[in-house]
Design an enzyme around this catalytic site. Structure first.
Site, PDB file in Angstrom:
ATOM      1  N   ARG A   1      28.161  13.003  79.535  1.00 30.27           N
ATOM      2  CA  ARG A   1      27.137  12.965  80.587  1.00 30.27           C
ATOM      3  C   ARG A   1      27.850  13.074  81.949  1.00 30.27           C
ATOM      4  O   ARG A   1      27.996  12.116  82.665  1.00 30.27           O
ATOM      5  CB  ARG A   1      26.322  11.683  80.499  1.00 30.27           C
ATOM      6  CG  ARG A   1      25.695  11.399  79.151  1.00 30.27           C
ATOM      7  CD  ARG A   1      24.552  12.342  78.767  1.00 30.27           C
ATOM      8  NE  ARG A   1      23.394  12.292  79.614  1.00 30.27           N
ATOM      9  CZ  ARG A   1      22.368  11.449  79.432  1.00 30.27           C
ATOM     10  NH1 ARG A   1      22.428  10.566  78.451  1.00 30.27           N
ATOM     11  NH2 ARG A   1      21.318  11.453  80.223  1.00 30.27           N
TER      12      ARG A   1
ATOM     13  N   ARG B   1      14.078   1.051  74.267  1.00 33.64           N
ATOM     14  CA  ARG B   1      14.461   1.532  75.601  1.00 33.64           C
ATOM     15  C   ARG B   1      13.420   2.498  76.146  1.00 33.64           C
ATOM     16  O   ARG B   1      13.300   2.653  77.361  1.00 33.64           O
ATOM     17  CB  ARG B   1      15.807   2.260  75.539  1.00 33.64           C
ATOM     18  CG  ARG B   1      16.979   1.356  75.242  1.00 33.64           C
ATOM     19  CD  ARG B   1      18.276   2.105  75.451  1.00 33.64           C
ATOM     20  NE  ARG B   1      18.271   2.797  76.739  1.00 33.64           N
ATOM     21  CZ  ARG B   1      19.141   3.755  77.043  1.00 33.64           C
ATOM     22  NH1 ARG B   1      20.035   4.157  76.163  1.00 33.64           N
ATOM     23  NH2 ARG B   1      19.105   4.328  78.224  1.00 33.64           N
TER      24      ARG B   1
ATOM     25  N   ASP C   1      14.224  16.298  75.154  1.00 36.34           N
ATOM     26  CA  ASP C   1      13.835  14.959  74.696  1.00 36.34           C
ATOM     27  C   ASP C   1      12.806  14.996  73.569  1.00 36.34           C
ATOM     28  O   ASP C   1      12.453  13.948  73.023  1.00 36.34           O
ATOM     29  CB  ASP C   1      13.280  14.134  75.859  1.00 36.34           C
ATOM     30  CG  ASP C   1      14.381  13.790  76.848  1.00 36.34           C
ATOM     31  OD1 ASP C   1      14.049  13.325  77.950  1.00 36.34           O
ATOM     32  OD2 ASP C   1      15.564  14.016  76.529  1.00 36.34           O
TER      33      ASP C   1
ATOM     34  N   CYS D   1      27.189   9.172  76.013  1.00 34.40           N
ATOM     35  CA  CYS D   1      26.416   8.511  74.962  1.00 34.40           C
ATOM     36  C   CYS D   1      26.355   9.470  73.769  1.00 34.40           C
ATOM     37  O   CYS D   1      26.968  10.534  73.773  1.00 34.40           O
ATOM     38  CB  CYS D   1      25.030   8.158  75.468  1.00 34.40           C
ATOM     39  SG  CYS D   1      24.150   9.559  76.111  1.00 34.40           S
TER      40      CYS D   1
ATOM     41  N   LYS E   1       8.971   6.588  81.729  1.00 32.05           N
ATOM     42  CA  LYS E   1      10.268   5.922  81.948  1.00 32.05           C
ATOM     43  C   LYS E   1      11.097   6.737  82.942  1.00 32.05           C
ATOM     44  O   LYS E   1      11.632   6.193  83.911  1.00 32.05           O
ATOM     45  CB  LYS E   1      11.016   5.812  80.631  1.00 32.05           C
ATOM     46  CG  LYS E   1      12.498   5.485  80.762  1.00 32.05           C
ATOM     47  CD  LYS E   1      13.211   5.337  79.439  1.00 32.05           C
ATOM     48  CE  LYS E   1      13.675   6.610  78.834  1.00 32.05           C
ATOM     49  NZ  LYS E   1      14.948   7.140  79.375  1.00 32.05           N
ATOM     50  N   ASN E   2      11.180   8.055  82.713  1.00 33.60           N
ATOM     51  CA  ASN E   2      12.098   8.869  83.515  1.00 33.60           C
ATOM     52  C   ASN E   2      11.571   9.189  84.908  1.00 33.60           C
ATOM     53  O   ASN E   2      12.292   9.784  85.708  1.00 33.60           O
ATOM     54  CB  ASN E   2      12.457  10.151  82.754  1.00 33.60           C
ATOM     55  CG  ASN E   2      13.297   9.828  81.519  1.00 33.60           C
ATOM     56  OD1 ASN E   2      13.733   8.680  81.349  1.00 33.60           O
ATOM     57  ND2 ASN E   2      13.487  10.794  80.655  1.00 33.60           N
TER      58      ASN E   2
HETATM   59  C1  EPZ Z   1      17.413  13.154  82.478  1.00 31.69           C
HETATM   60  O1  EPZ Z   1      18.764  12.820  82.298  1.00 31.69           O
HETATM   61  C2  EPZ Z   1      16.648  12.270  81.503  1.00 31.69           C
HETATM   62  N1  EPZ Z   1      16.919  10.866  81.786  1.00 31.69           N
HETATM   63  C3  EPZ Z   1      17.069  12.579  80.061  1.00 31.69           C
HETATM   64  O2  EPZ Z   1      16.249  11.802  79.197  1.00 31.69           O
HETATM   65  C4  EPZ Z   1      16.815  14.052  79.784  1.00 31.69           C
HETATM   66  O3  EPZ Z   1      17.277  14.365  78.492  1.00 31.69           O
HETATM   67  C5  EPZ Z   1      17.553  14.913  80.820  1.00 31.69           C
HETATM   68  O4  EPZ Z   1      17.153  14.527  82.156  1.00 31.69           O
HETATM   69  C6  EPZ Z   1      17.290  16.390  80.649  1.00 31.69           C
HETATM   70  O5  EPZ Z   1      15.911  16.627  80.775  1.00 31.69           O
HETATM   71  C7  EPZ Z   1      16.313  10.281  82.843  1.00 31.69           C
HETATM   72  O6  EPZ Z   1      15.595  10.916  83.593  1.00 31.69           O
HETATM   73  C8  EPZ Z   1      16.576   8.819  83.042  1.00 31.69           C
HETATM   74  P1  EPZ Z   1      20.493  16.175  83.405  1.00 31.69           P
HETATM   75  P2  EPZ Z   1      19.873  13.440  83.315  1.00 31.69           P
HETATM   76  O7  EPZ Z   1      21.380  15.822  84.542  1.00 31.69           O
HETATM   77  O8  EPZ Z   1      19.284  13.692  84.637  1.00 31.69           O
HETATM   78  C9  EPZ Z   1      24.466  18.426  82.544  1.00 31.69           C
HETATM   79  C10 EPZ Z   1      15.734  10.270  77.508  1.00 31.69           C
HETATM   80  O9  EPZ Z   1      15.839  10.337  76.270  1.00 31.69           O
HETATM   81  N2  EPZ Z   1      24.951  17.804  83.788  1.00 31.69           N
HETATM   82  O10 EPZ Z   1      19.216  16.901  83.694  1.00 31.69           O
HETATM   83  O11 EPZ Z   1      21.083  12.608  83.210  1.00 31.69           O
HETATM   84  C11 EPZ Z   1      24.197  17.420  81.453  1.00 31.69           C
HETATM   85  O12 EPZ Z   1      25.394  17.125  80.738  1.00 31.69           O
HETATM   86  C12 EPZ Z   1      16.852  10.799  78.381  1.00 31.69           C
HETATM   87  O13 EPZ Z   1      14.756   9.789  78.120  1.00 31.69           O
HETATM   88  C13 EPZ Z   1      26.123  18.286  84.367  1.00 31.69           C
HETATM   89  O14 EPZ Z   1      26.752  19.191  83.845  1.00 31.69           O
HETATM   90  O15 EPZ Z   1      20.154  14.847  82.622  1.00 31.69           O
HETATM   91  C14 EPZ Z   1      23.210  18.155  80.593  1.00 31.69           C
HETATM   92  O16 EPZ Z   1      23.904  19.055  79.761  1.00 31.69           O
HETATM   93  C15 EPZ Z   1      18.025  11.339  77.564  1.00 31.69           C
HETATM   94  N3  EPZ Z   1      26.555  17.709  85.517  1.00 31.69           N
HETATM   95  C16 EPZ Z   1      22.381  18.943  81.609  1.00 31.69           C
HETATM   96  O17 EPZ Z   1      23.186  19.015  82.789  1.00 31.69           O
HETATM   97  C17 EPZ Z   1      25.861  16.704  86.141  1.00 31.69           C
HETATM   98  O18 EPZ Z   1      26.297  16.236  87.208  1.00 31.69           O
HETATM   99  C18 EPZ Z   1      21.063  18.289  81.985  1.00 31.69           C
HETATM  100  O19 EPZ Z   1      21.338  16.961  82.319  1.00 31.69           O
HETATM  101  C19 EPZ Z   1      24.670  16.251  85.531  1.00 31.69           C
HETATM  102  C20 EPZ Z   1      24.237  16.815  84.366  1.00 31.69           C
END
Ligand code: EPZ
Length: 421
Positions: free
Chosen positions: A121, A400, A308, A116, A22-23
């Site tokens: 996020r 999802r 995850d 969420c 998915k990701n």
């Molecule tokens: C991706 O989300 C995945 N989703 C998430 O999977 C996964 O948990 C996450 O990466 C971490 O591995 C998809 O790929 C669609 P991040 P993403 O930006 O990219 C912080 C699932 O269950 N952050 O890597 O949105 C954020 O709050 C989902 O399949 C900032 O601070 O996650 C988090 O603490 C859930 N500023 C950390 O970084 C930003 O601009 C990692 O988030 C962006 C993120």
């Protein structure tokens, strides 16, 4: 709404075929906006989030259609630059249309993605990467309004408070491939899904190196061509079933699972009495008879233990011998599953970003509520080993991210079915 019912006490044994990730496919589908030629994406899982991304592409004016695991995005230009609230609010990954629209059309309007249950996020790193490339971005009435005459290559550091960001790396990478000159993305996310996106972009004619490492180098090109790509296997789906084999004391062959994408989990399962071996293009998971010792988990960015799979490991810890200490370094609030697991007889307390999980002999089936995609998977795993039947409501969360969950679990011996709420 549907609910899922899981009869406990069954040992999982047999073969599970792992679906496309998915990701990986969500940003790859967004990347098709970088060309006006036809693109074909294979091995796409049948998931609600994929349907949403296909709908977003169509709403922008690109005819996209998914038939039997293949998404074809027709050639042509877009007719709109706005990704609307009602679509973006249901799926955070929609934000990955921002980079491609900016790069290809010089403007984009994307609804600000909501938070969420796993925590706030933020998107500051997305905006940092795009602004570094020269985009002008403002927030207006809940929308991200971005424009750029021509993006210019730059050097940008994308490390945030919690380390690298998967989708911020994806957005910045997709914007950089058509920018003028060279871009260096530092503290880039190394997740396999980012590398898969880069592989797709390279097949479209992008000039990228260092993908899958913390430093990605992009040399901008004038245009990208249509391409065909097959999405990598879903390492989180695979990991969920691997934990299912260990928690039930069973033996599962995960067809198509990629060993090097699950090194952290394989290491952890080895500490919990699991034995994971590679064979015939997949992974075999068995267990040492009887003992299931507790282990500690700290989630980190890739190749660390994936956030995850944190909830799923908590279900295993709930019935392991001893105490498991589970620390969440990526989403410190990602513990909504604790209250539901405790309703099933687990003994878990939360101390800030750390859960203390005292293993119990038995969980008991109960009515529980799904909340977040991976927390819901954790409740299914707990239901597999609980006494009696567990009823999981709001099962749309599972739809999802897990393709044909009941069918795949039933095929390896679980008694799981769906009913109307
Ligand atoms: C991706 O989300 C995945 N989703 C998430 O999977 C996964 O948990 C996450 O990466 C971490 O591995 C998809 O790929 C669609 P991040 P993403 O930006 O990219 C912080 C699932 O269950 N952050 O890597 O949105 C954020 O709050 C989902 O399949 C900032 O601070 O996650 C988090 O603490 C859930 N500023 C950390 O970084 C930003 O601009 C990692 O988030 C962006 C993120």
């Amino acid at each position: 709404m549907d609910k899922l019912l899981v009869e406990g006490g069954r040992v999982l044994s047999g073969t599970v075929s792992i679906s496309g990730a998915k990701n990986a496919c969500l940003p790859i589908l967004a990347a098709t906006l970088l060309t006006e030629e036809e693109c074909t994406v294979n091995n796409v899982p049948d998931l609600k989030d994929v349907a949403t991304m296909v709908e977003i592409l169509s709403s922008l004016g690109r005819d996209a259609e998914k038939v039997d695991g293949v998404v074809k995005v027709a050639s042509g230009s877009i007719s709109d630059i706005t990704a609307s609230y009602d679509l973006v609010s249901t799926m955070r990954a929609s934000i990955t249309v921002l980079g491609p629209l900016l790069a290809k059309y010089g403007e984009a309007k994307v609804s600000f993605p909501g938070g969420c249950v796993i925590g706030p996020r933020p998107i500051d790193l997305h905006l940092k990467g795009l602004r570094a490339l020269g985009a002008e971005i403002r927030i207006e009435k809940g929308y991200i309004v971005a424009s750029a005459r021509k993006l210019k290559g730059t050097r940008v550091y994308l490390g945030g408070h919690f380390g690298s960001s998967v989708l911020a790396t994806a957005n910045t990478l997709m914007a950089a491939v058509l920018a003028e000159g060279e871009t260096l993305i530092e503290n880039a996310a190394c997740e396999p899904e980012v590398k898969d996106l880069a592989d797709f972009l390279i097949s479209m004619g992008a000039d990228i190196s260092g993908e899958g490492t913390p430093t990605i180098n992009v040399r901008g090109v004038n245009e990208l061509k249509g391409a065909t790509h097959s999405v990598i296997a879903d390492r989180i789906e695979a990991g969920t079933y691997m934990i299912g084999a260990v928690i039930t004391g069973g033996n599962i062959f995960l067809e198509g699972a990629v060993p090097e994408h699950n090194v952290a989990l394989i290491d952890k399962l080895g500490e919990c009495g699991g034995m994971v071996s590679e064979r015939d293009g997949g992974l075999e998971v068995t267990v040492h008879r009887g003992r299931r010792p507790a282990t500690d988990v700290t989630t980190l960015t890739y190749p660390g233990f994936p956030t995850d799979l944190q909830a799923q490991m908590m279900s295993l810890g709930a019935v392991s011998e001893g105490i498991s200490v589970i620390t969440e370094k990526i989403y410190p609030e990602r513990f909504i599953h604790i209250s539901e697991l405790n309703r099933m007889g687990a003994d878990i307390i939360l101390e800030g970003p750390t859960a203390i999980v005292k293993g119990v002999k038995k969980l008991s089936g109960a009515r529980v509520m799904a909340s977040d995609l991976r927390a819901s998977a954790a409740l299914v795993l707990a239901g597999l080993v609980a006494d009696g039947c567990t009823e999981i409501s709001r099962v749309y969360h599972l739809d999802r991210g897990y393709e044909n969950l009941e069918q795949k679990l039933s095929a390896v011996g679980a008694k799981v079915w769906r009913e109307k709420e």
